[in-house]
Design an enzyme around this catalytic site. Sequence first.
Site, PDB file in Angstrom:
ATOM      1  CE1 TYR A 158      -4.197   1.807   0.564  1.00 50.83           C
ATOM      2  CE2 TYR A 158      -2.737   3.271   1.789  1.00 50.83           C
ATOM      3  CZ  TYR A 158      -3.954   3.026   1.170  1.00 50.83           C
ATOM      4  OH  TYR A 158      -4.915   4.007   1.158  1.00 50.83           O
ATOM      5  CG  HIS A 160      -1.075   5.412  -1.550  1.00 54.18           C
ATOM      6  ND1 HIS A 160      -1.539   4.110  -1.526  1.00 54.18           N
ATOM      7  CD2 HIS A 160      -2.152   6.211  -1.679  1.00 54.18           C
ATOM      8  CE1 HIS A 160      -2.848   4.131  -1.633  1.00 54.18           C
ATOM      9  NE2 HIS A 160      -3.251   5.385  -1.729  1.00 54.18           N
ATOM     10  CE1 TYR A 210      -6.993  10.529   1.129  1.00 55.40           C
ATOM     11  CE2 TYR A 210      -7.140  11.004  -1.205  1.00 55.40           C
ATOM     12  CZ  TYR A 210      -7.460  10.201  -0.133  1.00 55.40           C
ATOM     13  OH  TYR A 210      -8.219   9.078  -0.315  1.00 55.40           O
ATOM     14  CD1 TRP A 247      -6.327   4.630  -6.339  1.00 55.81           C
ATOM     15  CD2 TRP A 247      -4.333   4.623  -7.340  1.00 55.81           C
ATOM     16  NE1 TRP A 247      -5.368   4.606  -5.352  1.00 55.81           N
ATOM     17  CE2 TRP A 247      -4.137   4.608  -5.946  1.00 55.81           C
ATOM     18  CE3 TRP A 247      -3.215   4.631  -8.172  1.00 55.81           C
ATOM     19  CZ2 TRP A 247      -2.873   4.591  -5.365  1.00 55.81           C
ATOM     20  CZ3 TRP A 247      -1.957   4.625  -7.581  1.00 55.81           C
ATOM     21  CH2 TRP A 247      -1.794   4.595  -6.208  1.00 55.81           C
ATOM     22  CD1 TRP A 248     -10.624   3.533  -6.411  1.00 56.32           C
ATOM     23  CD2 TRP A 248     -12.546   3.243  -7.501  1.00 56.32           C
ATOM     24  NE1 TRP A 248     -11.469   4.550  -6.037  1.00 56.32           N
ATOM     25  CE2 TRP A 248     -12.662   4.395  -6.689  1.00 56.32           C
ATOM     26  CE3 TRP A 248     -13.633   2.870  -8.284  1.00 56.32           C
ATOM     27  CZ2 TRP A 248     -13.822   5.162  -6.635  1.00 56.32           C
ATOM     28  CZ3 TRP A 248     -14.786   3.627  -8.223  1.00 56.32           C
ATOM     29  CH2 TRP A 248     -14.877   4.760  -7.414  1.00 56.32           C
TER      30      TRP A 248
END
Length: 104
Positions: A18, A22, A41, A76-77
């Site tokens: 993860y 990112h 964010y 992206w999902w």
Amino acid sequence: MQRIAFKMKLNKGQKQAYKARHDKLWPELKQLLKEAGVSEYSIFLDEYTDTLFAFQKVSGNNNSQDLANNDIVKKWWDFMADIMEVNPDNSPVTMPLEELFYLD
């Protein structure tokens, strides 16, 4: 400026994947978020529960959750679907959080 927070769930043992994904956030996704008014964010991990806590500062009435029909977001999902809990369309399962306190 509004502040938005929500939770997501990371699959067990996927912290490094993860973070790595990112760390290399696609420039076109970053630009899309900025254009949608997201100025900050952050995503935090509770390693005991594998719960992700996300926080955004957003101008206007939008947030990243409003970009569901965008092709970049859908891509992206799909890219993230193997390491976190997702809905049938591969969007992350999210739970909005209510702000109860803010110190300015």
